[in-house]
Design a protein around this motif. Sequence first.
Motif, PDB file in Angstrom:
ATOM      1  N   ARG A  43      36.487  15.023 -34.786  1.00 62.40           N
ATOM      2  CA  ARG A  43      36.101  16.336 -35.297  1.00 62.40           C
ATOM      3  C   ARG A  43      35.223  16.981 -34.242  1.00 62.40           C
ATOM      4  NH1 ARG A  43      35.681  18.749 -40.369  1.00 62.40           N
ATOM      5  NH2 ARG A  43      36.337  16.850 -41.412  1.00 62.40           N
ATOM      6  N   SER A  45      33.869  21.184 -32.587  1.00 59.05           N
ATOM      7  CA  SER A  45      33.920  22.638 -32.585  1.00 59.05           C
ATOM      8  C   SER A  45      34.474  23.065 -31.228  1.00 59.05           C
ATOM      9  CB  SER A  45      32.522  23.219 -32.806  1.00 59.05           C
ATOM     10  OG  SER A  45      32.570  24.622 -32.748  1.00 59.05           O
ATOM     11  N   PHE A  46      35.700  23.574 -31.236  1.00 65.25           N
ATOM     12  CA  PHE A  46      36.381  23.951 -29.999  1.00 65.25           C
ATOM     13  C   PHE A  46      36.144  25.423 -29.680  1.00 65.25           C
ATOM     14  CE2 PHE A  46      38.579  20.086 -30.923  1.00 65.25           C
ATOM     15  CZ  PHE A  46      39.025  19.610 -29.707  1.00 65.25           C
ATOM     16  N   THR A  56      34.641  20.387 -24.462  1.00 67.48           N
ATOM     17  CA  THR A  56      35.461  20.444 -25.678  1.00 67.48           C
ATOM     18  C   THR A  56      35.868  21.903 -25.867  1.00 67.48           C
ATOM     19  OG1 THR A  56      34.364  18.520 -26.651  1.00 67.48           O
ATOM     20  CG2 THR A  56      35.500  20.004 -28.167  1.00 67.48           C
ATOM     21  N   CYS A  57      37.069  22.216 -25.408  1.00 68.69           N
ATOM     22  CA  CYS A  57      37.545  23.600 -25.468  1.00 68.69           C
ATOM     23  C   CYS A  57      39.066  23.630 -25.328  1.00 68.69           C
ATOM     24  CB  CYS A  57      36.877  24.446 -24.376  1.00 68.69           C
ATOM     25  SG  CYS A  57      37.114  23.820 -22.689  1.00 68.69           S
ATOM     26  N   GLN A 101      43.296  26.669 -31.199  1.00 64.12           N
ATOM     27  CA  GLN A 101      41.847  26.590 -31.409  1.00 64.12           C
ATOM     28  C   GLN A 101      41.519  26.619 -32.907  1.00 64.12           C
ATOM     29  OE1 GLN A 101      39.535  30.057 -30.424  1.00 64.12           O
ATOM     30  NE2 GLN A 101      37.644  28.876 -30.223  1.00 64.12           N
ATOM     31  N   ASN A 105      39.817  23.527 -35.163  1.00 66.37           N
ATOM     32  CA  ASN A 105      38.532  23.761 -35.820  1.00 66.37           C
ATOM     33  C   ASN A 105      38.604  23.682 -37.340  1.00 66.37           C
ATOM     34  OD1 ASN A 105      36.947  23.988 -33.511  1.00 66.37           O
ATOM     35  ND2 ASN A 105      37.427  26.155 -33.270  1.00 66.37           N
ATOM     36  N   GLN A 106      39.790  23.480 -37.900  1.00 68.33           N
ATOM     37  CA  GLN A 106      39.939  23.402 -39.355  1.00 68.33           C
ATOM     38  C   GLN A 106      39.568  22.046 -39.938  1.00 68.33           C
ATOM     39  OE1 GLN A 106      43.915  24.679 -40.297  1.00 68.33           O
ATOM     40  NE2 GLN A 106      43.391  26.838 -40.118  1.00 68.33           N
TER      41      GLN A 106
END
Length: 156
Positions: A43, A45-46, A56-57, A101, A105-106
């Motif tokens: 998990r 945050s992208f 992390t992107c 993305q 992020n879901q």
Amino acid sequence: MNTIRWPSFIAITAALCAALFLAIFLSGGPRSTTAAVGIDPNRASFGICFGSDRYTCVVDGDTIWFEGRKIRVADINTPEISSPGCASERQLGQKAKMRLQALLNQGAFSLEPIDRDQDQYGRDLRIITRDGKSLGETLVAEGLAERWQGTRRNWC
């Protein structure tokens, strides 16, 4: 003073245990511990990748950085955005990047290995799944990607 005798205590305890087991049985059984922990271990945050600081992107619709590792989404191919063949390919590629993305992020996801670990550019090859379903297949179903066939296609 009232004291509970052992035979009474045993009978009450047995009745309570029976009631508890019956309640568990009627509710469908005990809950899996994997549901509490989650079967998808990752998990994050992208963001969108910019410049050389990438941890992390999302690079594009089929390439991400996750915890400092560059990952190529192995089961799909998306339109190019860095060197597209035409304006419509760049537009579709941008949509694929933004959708990937959003999907990442879901919630939690897994990185599933394939038959080889890396591609010729040193990117880790992984299929990204959530609850056993490929996020790449979601992009395919939405018209933002194609299944990987071993070669890139012309999107123009």
